[in-house]
Write a protein that holds these residues in place. Structure first.
Motif, PDB file in Angstrom:
ATOM      1  N   THR A  96       0.819  -1.215   0.000  1.00  0.00           N
ATOM      2  CA  THR A  96       0.000   0.000   0.000  1.00  0.00           C
ATOM      3  C   THR A  96       0.850   1.260   0.000  1.00  0.00           C
ATOM      4  O   THR A  96       0.383   2.325  -0.406  1.00  0.00           O
ATOM      5  CB  THR A  96      -0.922   0.009   1.227  1.00  0.00           C
ATOM      6  N   THR A  97       2.085   1.154   0.481  1.00  0.00           N
ATOM      7  CA  THR A  97       2.978   2.310   0.513  1.00  0.00           C
ATOM      8  C   THR A  97       4.352   1.897   0.008  1.00  0.00           C
ATOM      9  O   THR A  97       4.637   0.716  -0.181  1.00  0.00           O
ATOM     10  CB  THR A  97       3.115   2.871   1.942  1.00  0.00           C
ATOM     11  N   GLY A  98       5.217   2.890  -0.187  1.00  0.00           N
ATOM     12  CA  GLY A  98       6.602   2.610  -0.540  1.00  0.00           C
ATOM     13  C   GLY A  98       6.852   2.577  -2.033  1.00  0.00           C
ATOM     14  O   GLY A  98       5.957   2.756  -2.863  1.00  0.00           O
ATOM     15  N   SER A 153       4.971  11.928   0.607  1.00  0.00           N
ATOM     16  CA  SER A 153       4.950  11.620  -0.821  1.00  0.00           C
ATOM     17  C   SER A 153       6.370  11.705  -1.374  1.00  0.00           C
ATOM     18  O   SER A 153       7.302  12.128  -0.681  1.00  0.00           O
ATOM     19  CB  SER A 153       4.023  12.580  -1.567  1.00  0.00           C
ATOM     20  N   ALA A 154       6.542  11.286  -2.624  1.00  0.00           N
ATOM     21  CA  ALA A 154       7.887  11.285  -3.204  1.00  0.00           C
ATOM     22  C   ALA A 154       7.803  11.453  -4.712  1.00  0.00           C
ATOM     23  O   ALA A 154       6.844  11.007  -5.360  1.00  0.00           O
ATOM     24  CB  ALA A 154       8.615   9.996  -2.859  1.00  0.00           C
ATOM     25  N   LYS A 195       1.849   8.035  -1.469  1.00  0.00           N
ATOM     26  CA  LYS A 195       2.070   7.495  -0.123  1.00  0.00           C
ATOM     27  C   LYS A 195       3.361   6.684  -0.126  1.00  0.00           C
ATOM     28  O   LYS A 195       3.350   5.457  -0.085  1.00  0.00           O
ATOM     29  CB  LYS A 195       0.896   6.623   0.312  1.00  0.00           C
ATOM     30  N   ALA A 196       4.462   7.385  -0.151  1.00  0.00           N
ATOM     31  CA  ALA A 196       5.750   6.697  -0.211  1.00  0.00           C
ATOM     32  C   ALA A 196       6.219   6.261   1.171  1.00  0.00           C
ATOM     33  O   ALA A 196       6.710   5.150   1.351  1.00  0.00           O
ATOM     34  CB  ALA A 196       6.798   7.597  -0.855  1.00  0.00           C
ATOM     35  N   THR A 202       9.277   6.398   7.635  1.00  0.00           N
ATOM     36  CA  THR A 202      10.021   5.266   7.090  1.00  0.00           C
ATOM     37  C   THR A 202       9.559   4.979   5.673  1.00  0.00           C
ATOM     38  O   THR A 202       8.362   4.850   5.409  1.00  0.00           O
ATOM     39  CB  THR A 202       9.820   4.012   7.956  1.00  0.00           C
ATOM     40  N   LEU A 203      10.520   4.879   4.781  1.00  0.00           N
ATOM     41  CA  LEU A 203      10.263   4.556   3.379  1.00  0.00           C
ATOM     42  C   LEU A 203      10.629   3.094   3.144  1.00  0.00           C
ATOM     43  O   LEU A 203      11.754   2.675   3.434  1.00  0.00           O
ATOM     44  CB  LEU A 203      11.093   5.459   2.466  1.00  0.00           C
TER      45      LEU A 203
END
Length: 724
Positions: free
Chosen positions: A520-522, A556-557, A654-655, A664-665
């Motif tokens: 879901t993230t990353g 975000s990223a 949502k990174a 934390t990424l």
């Protein structure tokens, strides 16, 4: 002289203490001569009352105590002193008896336990090579443990077991001995299992597999013994967890307990992993109905997203444990009764066969001919996930030959190399011995010096036949399995099974060649490759992925991803042909995975008209949605000896996940099964006022994070960012 007269008293009065009242005679007054007589008063006679003798009871006083003599007091003191001395002597004797007994018991237990540990170490050393010696070591360990057990049950040890200061060590000793006994019992079962898999010459034990036959009764017995080992190790683990290790003189106990726990847990987990397979194995071996499996070697000179194109194939049929091998062939030599004539399909070199995927697959490319969908067998594994591509290979084979397939086993050159390292080389006419040192060079480069040479087909068939023979030989089953399993994390050894229960086990064991589910993230970094136009140069490519991740304070990223491909091939056609087996051009569809929610995706535009012989992007990009994943695909061309880049940019909403004053990424990496693993470098730039403080596999430099990762296995790394 005048004498004073006495006064008359009543008979009841008494004089001074100890005196009696005077008598009547004594009280008569004497008057001297010539003296007138005094007047005498009248006295009334006393009243008299009769009393019963019992009405008056006089108390008789006890006689006074006589004083004790000094010698009697001294005697009593001496008696008590003697009693005390006797008690103290008894206690001292008991203490000496306890101390000496505990000392001797502890010494004997330690000596025997150490000897048992030495025997178990020797057992582990020789268990794989000399089962007879291993059994002797187990028996010796059991004897030492039995002696230690007797020493731990002496009267002194039993008494110490209820004393507060010794209760913990005595209890710990019991648990350690129980765990050791369970280990010895498990060792005997393990030898039985090992003896079935790798029989000792001259042994009467029936082997699990010999002469192309699996013994179904031995398979079932092996499952029972594996369950017994698992149960014993579970009990031993519980005993070890009960060891306290905080009693007097127990400094070494926690270390002994922890080392034993590691070994016990490792064996228990191995059995727990093996048990599901052992229970499923009778069905896999055709106990109830015959099973047919397709074995294929994948060609990394002509890549597909799930591995190389099927280079050579063979079938294995198992019926009640009896294995029958079909012909080993180069794929281009297979005659597909249901297929079109070779080259008849538009754009296809190999014979198209009628089949279509069981589920919608956007990577599938077929054509309609006479109301049916056709595509060549060699193009069946274009989906990156082998759970899909394996099933597609089975469907394509069945569509072309009519033979039902219950499972597909795929090996590429990396897995073949590991297998040949264990089994030794195979002989091929015109090439000599093919071994782990030269197999990749021979099959992925040298054989393509000429276009579609007969020698290549013979080599492919010889290799396939030799591999199947090596796999089906009875010896070294464990070593061969280890060699293949070691190559599975890089998706070089992949299995698909039609039986859902078996497939579930395969997936759990990491053998399914699956692409990881979306997070879901990353961020998500992956690179796959689909060869175009049949040039056999993919094994000569070097690919890297470089990323710059610019983090924002809201998590975000913005990502800049650059794929670089260097083509080490040369033109063998003499005409700089852009396609065909003699072409040195690398024409590929590069496939990458976009992280969940990626937006604002940019890629190089497709040229209106590609330039002849240039390194360039060939066409438009495509985004393919499969199983919650978004694959980005775009065709490129790299000229011989040239290097090209493929830049991709996107935004991840949502990174990173916020955690207090930090975030934390997560960066996920998917295994790539090229002959040479793809290398990646990721640089994480924090937002203003933030810095990268660490994480798994992260190098921190000037507040930024750097990750250097090879795509040789699927993994996820974490990058920690903090304010300040």
């Amino acid at each position: 002289m005048t004498i004073r007269p006495f006064a008359r008293t009543s008979p009841t009065s008494s004089g001074p203490k100890g005196e009696q009242p005077p008598s009547a005679a004594e009280t008569t007054m004497v008057t001297p001569v010539g003296t007138p007589a005094p007047s005498v008063p009248s006295v009334s006679p006393p009243s008299v009352r009769w009393e019963h003798p019992l009405e008056r009871v006089e108390e008789i006083a006890s006689p006074p105590r006589r004083p004790r003599l000094p010698w009697l007091r001294r005697r009593k003191v001496l008696v008590w002193a003697g009693v005390v001395l006797v008690v103290l002597g008894a206690l001292a004797g008991f203490g000496v008896w306890m101390a000496l007994g505990l000392r001797d018991s502890a010494r004997d237990v330690k000596t025997q336990a150490t000897a048992a540990e030495d025997e178990l170490t020797a057992f582990r050393t020789v268990a794989g090579s000399d089962p007879t010696a291993a059994s002797r070591h187990l028996d010796a360990a059991a004897l030492h443990l039995a002696t230690a057990r007797r020493s731990s049950r002496t009267t002194q040890m039993r008494i110490a077991g209820v004393l507060p200061w010794a209760k913990i060590p005595v209890s710990d000793l019991g648990h350690l001995l129980d765990a050791a006994d369970a280990t010895v019992s498990a060792g005997h079962y393990a030898l039985d299992v090992s003896g079935a898999i790798k029989p000792v010459p001259g042994s009467s034990q029936q082997p699990l597999y010999a002469d192309h036959v699996f013994s179904l009764p031995v398979v079932q017995q092996t499952a029972v013994k594996a369950q017994q080992i698992s149960s014993l190790m579970a009990g031993a683990e519980q005993d070890l967890l009960e060891v306290d290790g905080t009693g007097p003189k127990e400094q070494e106990v926690p270390g002994i307990r922890d080392r034993a726990l590691d070994q016990v847990r490792s064996l228990r987990k191995q059995m727990e992993q093996a048990l599901p397979l052992l229970r499923l194995l009778p069905g896999v071996l055709g106990a109830d109905t015959p099973r047919t499996y397709l074995v294929t070697v994948l060609n990394q000179a002509e890549m597909r997203p799930s591995g190389g194109a099927p280079l050579s194939v063979a079938t294995l049929t198992l019926d009640k444990g009896v294995m029958t091998q079909g012909a080993a062939q180069s794929t281009s030599d297979v005659k597909f009764p249901n297929g079109l004539a070779q080259g008849a399909g538009k754009g296809f070199i190999n014979a198209p066969v009628p089949w279509k995927p069981a589920v919608a697959d956007p990577f599938f490319s077929g054509q309609r001919v006479k109301g049916k969908t056709y595509t060549p067998f060699v193009n069946a594994n274009t989906d990156p996930d082998f759970r899909v591509s394996g099933q597609n290979l089975a469907l394509a084979w069945q569509g072309g030959t009519g033979q039902h397939i219950d499972g597909v086993i795929a090996l590429d050159m990396n897995a073949v190399r590991e297998l040949l390292r264990v089994t030794g080389g195979v002989d091929a006419a015109g090439y000599g011995q093919v071994n782990d040192q030269n197999v990749a060079q021979l099959l992925l480069a040298n054989v393509y010096a000429e276009a579609d040479s007969p020698q290549r087909h013979l080599l492919n068939a010889a290799l396939m036949g030799g591999l199947v023979q090596r796999l089906s030989e009875g010896g070294g089953l464990t070593d061969k399995a280890k060699a293949l399993f070691a190559s599975a994390p890089g998706r070089h050894f992949q299995i698909w099974m039609a039986d859902p229960s078996v497939q579930q086990f395969i997936s759990g064991a990491g053998l399914s060649g699956a692409v990881a589910a979306p997070a879901t993230t990353g961020d998500r970094i992956a690179l796959f490759n689909q060869n175009l136009k049949g040039a056999k140069v993919d094994a000569l490519q070097q690919r890297t992925v470089d990323e710059i991740i610019t983090m924002q304070a809201d998590g975000s990223a913005k990502v800049q991803r650059t794929v670089t491909q260097s083509n080490g091939a040369i033109d063998r056609s003499g005409k700089m042909l852009e396609y065909g087996e003699l072409s040195g051009f690398a024409r590929d569809s590069l496939v990458t995975v976009l992280p969940t929610g990626a937006s604002d995706v940019t890629t190089p535009p497709a040229p209106a008209k590609p330039q002849q012989g240039a390194t360039q992007v060939l066409g438009k990009r495509q985004v393919l949605a499969v199983g919650g994943l978004s694959y980005l695909r775009q065709p490129v061309q790299i000229a011989p000896g040239s290097t090209g880049t493929w830049p991709v940019t996107f935004t991840i909403p949502k990174a990173a996940v916020a955690e207090g004053d930090g975030m934390t990424l997560q960066v996920a990496y998917d295994a790539n099964n090229d002959l040479t693993p793809v290398r990646t470098r990721t640089v994480v730039i924090p937002p203003p006022g933030w810095r990268v403080t660490g994480g798994t596999g992260v190098q921190v430099a000037s507040g930024q994070g750097v990750l250097d990762v090879a795509l040789d296995r699927t993994q996820t790394l974490s990058v920690v960012l903090s304010r300040g």
